[in-house]
Write an enzyme that holds these catalytic residues in place. Structure first.
Site, short mmCIF file in Angstrom:
data_model
loop_
_atom_site.label_atom_id
_atom_site.label_comp_id
_atom_site.label_asym_id
_atom_site.label_seq_id
_atom_site.Cartn_x
_atom_site.Cartn_y
_atom_site.Cartn_z
N HIS A 137 -3.22 5.03 4.68
CA HIS A 137 -4.45 4.23 4.78
C HIS A 137 -5.63 4.99 4.19
O HIS A 137 -6.45 4.42 3.47
CB HIS A 137 -4.74 3.89 6.24
CG HIS A 137 -6.07 3.25 6.45
ND1 HIS A 137 -6.34 1.94 6.09
CD2 HIS A 137 -7.23 3.73 6.97
CE1 HIS A 137 -7.60 1.66 6.37
NE2 HIS A 137 -8.16 2.73 6.91
N ARG A 183 0.85 -1.19 0.00
CA ARG A 183 0.00 0.00 0.00
C ARG A 183 0.89 1.24 0.00
O ARG A 183 1.43 1.64 1.04
CB ARG A 183 -0.89 0.00 1.25
CG ARG A 183 -2.05 0.99 1.20
CD ARG A 183 -2.62 1.20 2.59
NE ARG A 183 -1.75 2.06 3.38
CZ ARG A 183 -1.65 2.02 4.71
NH1 ARG A 183 -2.33 1.13 5.41
NH2 ARG A 183 -0.84 2.85 5.35
N TYR A 209 4.21 5.67 11.37
CA TYR A 209 4.46 4.25 11.60
C TYR A 209 5.33 3.58 10.53
O TYR A 209 5.59 2.38 10.60
CB TYR A 209 3.14 3.48 11.74
CG TYR A 209 2.17 3.66 10.59
CD1 TYR A 209 2.26 2.88 9.44
CD2 TYR A 209 1.14 4.60 10.67
CE1 TYR A 209 1.37 3.04 8.40
CE2 TYR A 209 0.23 4.77 9.62
CZ TYR A 209 0.35 3.98 8.49
OH TYR A 209 -0.54 4.13 7.45
#
Length: 336
Positions: free
Chosen positions: A254, A250, A263
């Site tokens: 998100h 990805r 993160y």
């Protein structure tokens, strides 16, 4: 690229035209995604969940299934998939702008909650993996009616840890149902990396349910096509389900509400961006003599025009009426 590696698509049953069409849909999905991000940052739309880095697997899967016959239960990043099975750029834009003409929900659901009755796309929602038992139920109905369609459900690797996934797989395995489960393993469940979510392989979980599990490189369009096509052939022969783990990354956060740098690092993202399957597939077509720089330029201009027209149309389209809030929620008089 060796002579043996050239024209792989023909060996898999894809025509030259289909191989090129696959690439066009990958690019369409990517450009739609990029435009939606800009629209959200400009305050024109409220929210966007990106599928950048996952288009190759999505489009290849769509081409391996049978439009007009199979039932599709995609998840919220599946722009490449829904475009390839027949949704238009205008329809996707109507969805992100939450307008009344939106075929997914009439502007009442978040973007990415795909639904299109004419295309056999079954409605989804925010709770993850609920589409898996729905797909299993559809497959059961098909088997009971002796129909030869396949139900296809896709989801992220974080979703594969939910009870819906396990219950759906178990039921499908027991009854040998014509269903394909495809996990788009993009390495992150929102902010949680793969090694903190899953011990072992998602594909290997299929063994416990009594059907095949296959792990595939999600950046290799033709390998994904091969695996899904074979899974469909198994299903219509009455041999039951298949679990496919398509490994990808990805690239985007998100969602537009997420700061992914909290993160992971830019270096990690760029390292994986370099593995993007779209330019790799383009190079394959060039090596096969099916694509050129001139065609690329023409395609990009055509997509830009299509997106501009869809954006303008959706921006100016009317919003749903307040009184339509309960439409299709309760039965109308005379419908019961």
């Amino acid at each position: 690229m060796s002579i043996g590696q050239l024209m792989r698509h023909r060996k898999l049953g894809l025509s030259d035209e289909q191989a090129v069409e696959m690439y066009k849909y990958m690019q369409k999905a990517r450009k739609f995604d990029e435009r939606s991000y800009l629209l959200q940052r400009a305050g024109k739309i409220g929210f966007h969940v990106s599928g950048i880095g996952q288009e190759v697997s999505q489009v290849a899967t769509a081409f391996a299934l049978e439009k007009g016959k199979d039932y599709f239960l995609p998840y919220y990043r599946d722009y490449g998939f829904v475009l390839a099975v027949g949704m238009s750029m205008k329809e996707l834009m109507l969805s992100v702008f939450a307008k009344a003409e939106d075929p997914n929900s009439g502007g009442r659901q978040m973007p990415g909650h795909f639904s299109h009755k004419k295309l056999n796309i079954v409605t989804g929602s925010s709770p993850v993996t609920t589409q898996v038992p729905h797909a299993v139920g559809i497959a059961l109905a098909g088997k009971m009616k002796k129909q030869d369609f396949v139900a296809y459900a896709t989801f992220g690797e974080g979703s594969s840890n939910q009870g819906d996934f396990h219950e759906g797989c178990n039921f499908a395995g027991v009854h040998k149902l014509p269903v394909i489960f495809l996990c788009q393993n993009n390495q992150y469940a929102i902010s949680v990396p793969l090694h903190k979510q899953i011990s072992g392989s998602i594909a290997e979980r299929a063994i416990g349910y009594g059907f095949p599990g296959i792990k595939v490189d999600g950046n290799d369009a033709l390998e994904v096509y091969r695996v899904v096509k074979e899974a469909r052939e198994r299903a219509v022969r009455g041999e039951g389900p298949t679990l496919i783990e398509s490994v990808m990354y990805r690239v985007s956060p998100h969602s537009t509400s997420d700061d992914d740098m909290l993160y992971r690092t830019k270096e990690e993202v760029e390292e994986n961006r370099a593995k993007d399957g779209i330019p790799k597939y383009r190079q394959y077509l060039v090596d096969c003599g099916l694509w050129s720089d001139e065609q690329e330029e023409e395609l990009q201009e055509q997509i830009k025009q299509e997106i501009n027209e869809a954006t303008q149309y959706a921006d100016q389209a009317p919003y749903p009426l307040p009184e339509d809030t309960l439409k299709h929620v309760y039965a109308e008089k005379g419908e019961v």
